[in-house]
Design an enzyme around this catalytic site. Structure first.
Site, PDB file in Angstrom:
ATOM      1  N   HIS A 246       0.821  -1.204   0.000  1.00  0.00           N
ATOM      2  CA  HIS A 246       0.000   0.000   0.000  1.00  0.00           C
ATOM      3  C   HIS A 246       0.863   1.266   0.000  1.00  0.00           C
ATOM      4  O   HIS A 246       0.437   2.307  -0.520  1.00  0.00           O
ATOM      5  CB  HIS A 246      -0.938   0.003   1.215  1.00  0.00           C
ATOM      6  CG  HIS A 246      -2.162  -0.843   1.026  1.00  0.00           C
ATOM      7  ND1 HIS A 246      -2.317  -2.074   1.611  1.00  0.00           N
ATOM      8  CD2 HIS A 246      -3.294  -0.632   0.296  1.00  0.00           C
ATOM      9  CE1 HIS A 246      -3.492  -2.585   1.258  1.00  0.00           C
ATOM     10  NE2 HIS A 246      -4.095  -1.732   0.463  1.00  0.00           N
ATOM     11  N   GLY A 247       2.041   1.192   0.576  1.00  0.00           N
ATOM     12  CA  GLY A 247       2.915   2.366   0.588  1.00  0.00           C
ATOM     13  C   GLY A 247       3.950   2.270   1.691  1.00  0.00           C
ATOM     14  O   GLY A 247       3.723   1.629   2.721  1.00  0.00           O
TER      15      GLY A 247
END
Length: 404
Positions: free
Chosen positions: A335-336
């Site tokens: 997701h990051g």
């Protein structure tokens, strides 16, 4: 040419009712052909090209060139590995091609943390396309994909309804579905379901998600900034964001499934009433199903198989716990590269470990523990609130609250 591209109108996928009018009108000839038992392939390719172009022109013109380069790159990798796999099966080569396929998304995910801005390689939907490409390499290695051509792979990668928002399909399933034109009665059932999903998606995306995301959430967000961490307004932020996230994403997924059905392709569903889950494992079987099953099949199960084969763990419970943590931390990093995404993945991994421990403990020590509607409601309540708490973390609001 660049100025011309930048001046064109941009249509975000499923962004406005006008988009649906144009799209449904464009798909009408395709639907008529499917009704009569034929698949209008060249026309479908033309319509897909036009609408993908409209998604990435205008202000998004740089993403269009990134998308083209990306698809060419992945096609070369997949076709070369497919050719190699016909006569060879080296584990090292398999890992090499899998890594090469992942390089673009790794660069895109690392760029904000490493250089302070998004990579020029990025475009809307790159994560979903990466899962498709890597999944195809894995299926080829496992012998599930016997035949593949560049055109078939490109058609799979650029399947227009799902290109920007998923669900994440598998090449083997998509190819089998696409090559078989549905019978008239089956196609009419798909259209009927598609119409239902389309209207349900409108309710989710343009009504419920709108009120939670545009009306309720900003009010609680602003009010909570002046309160302490534990306040009613913070609870408002938590619940309104959680509901917004679900209805917005589920709405997009319903649109993608509906349009796929109109095109005669049974794209898998992505959500199945996740807030009715009685434990966290059930939640991940109902939430973003195509993503959670991708991670389950290609990370969790493969790690368990490899660790069992090499006897890395003597205790199978330790093995499963390690696999859960690896699986969910990988999802968090995907997701990051930010502390709240990574912590989100860690907490869900830990919750899966605790859930398995609790089930073992209950079977061994609490055999007489009642199981009824009340205990199910308690389980749903606990699971729901844990998920909502982690969604608050996932939203990034706490990062702004503490450090903004």
């Amino acid at each position: 040419m660049i100025n011309w591209l930048a001046s064109l109108p941009n249509f975000t996928a499923y962004g406005t009712p006008v988009y649906f009018i144009y799209l449904l009108l464009a798909l009408l000839p395709l639907g008529i052909e499917l009704y009569f038992g034929k698949r209008f392939q060249w026309y479908e390719a033309l319509i897909s090209f036009i609408f993908i172009f409209l998604m990435f022109d205008g202000a998004s013109w740089q993403q269009l060139f990134s998308l083209i380069a990306y698809v060419i790159y992945q096609t070369i990798l997949v076709m070369y590995y497919h050719h190699y796999r016909k006569t060879n099966n080296s584990t090292g080569i398999f890992y090499l091609f899998s890594f090469l396929s992942l390089i673009p998304i790794i660069i895109v995910k690392l760029s904000p943390a490493m250089v302070g801005h998004n990579s020029l390689l990025g475009f809307l939907g790159i994560s979903y396309l990466t899962f498709r490409a890597v999944g195809t390499i894995i299926e080829t290695r496992d012998g599930m994909v016997k035949e593949i051509t560049p055109w078939h792979f490109i058609r799979f990668m650029l399947f227009m309804p799902t290109i920007t928002s998923g669900p994440i399909d598998r090449y083997r399933r998509f190819s089998k579905d696409y090559q078989k034109t549905p019978e008239r009665s089956d196609y009419l059932k798909l259209v009927e379901k598609g119409i239902y999903y389309l209207f349900l998606g409108f309710l989710y995306k343009f009504v419920i998600a709108y009120f939670f995301g545009q009306r309720f959430y900003p009010h609680f967000e602003q009010a909570a900034m002046g309160d302490g961490l534990f306040s009613w307004n913070m609870l408002g932020v938590m619940y309104t964001y959680g509901f917004y996230l679900f209805f917005d994403f589920a709405g997009y997924s319903l649109f993608a499934v509906a349009i796929s059905y109109f095109m005669g392709v049974k794209t898998p569903m992505n959500f199945k009433q996740p807030f009715k889950s009685k434990n966290i494992k059930e939640f991940w079987n109902r939430w973003h199903i195509s993503l959670s099953f991708w991670f389950r099949d290609y990370i969790f199960m493969r790690f368990v198989f490899m660790a069992t084969k090499k006897r890395w763990f003597k205790n199978r419970n330790t093995l499963s716990a390690t696999a859960y943590m690896l699986n969910m931390l990988t999802m968090g990093f995907w997701h990051g590269i930010t502390w709240y995404y990574i912590l989100y993945g860690f907490l869900h991994g830990l919750a899966l470990v605790i859930n398995d421990w609790w089930l073992r403990y209950k079977r061994k020590h609490l055999k007489n523990l009642p199981h009824n509607k009340f205990t199910e409601c308690v389980a749903i309540f606990v699971t729901f609130n844990f998920v909502m708490l982690t969604f608050l973390l996932f939203s990034g609001y706490l990062n702004t609250y503490f450090f903004g």
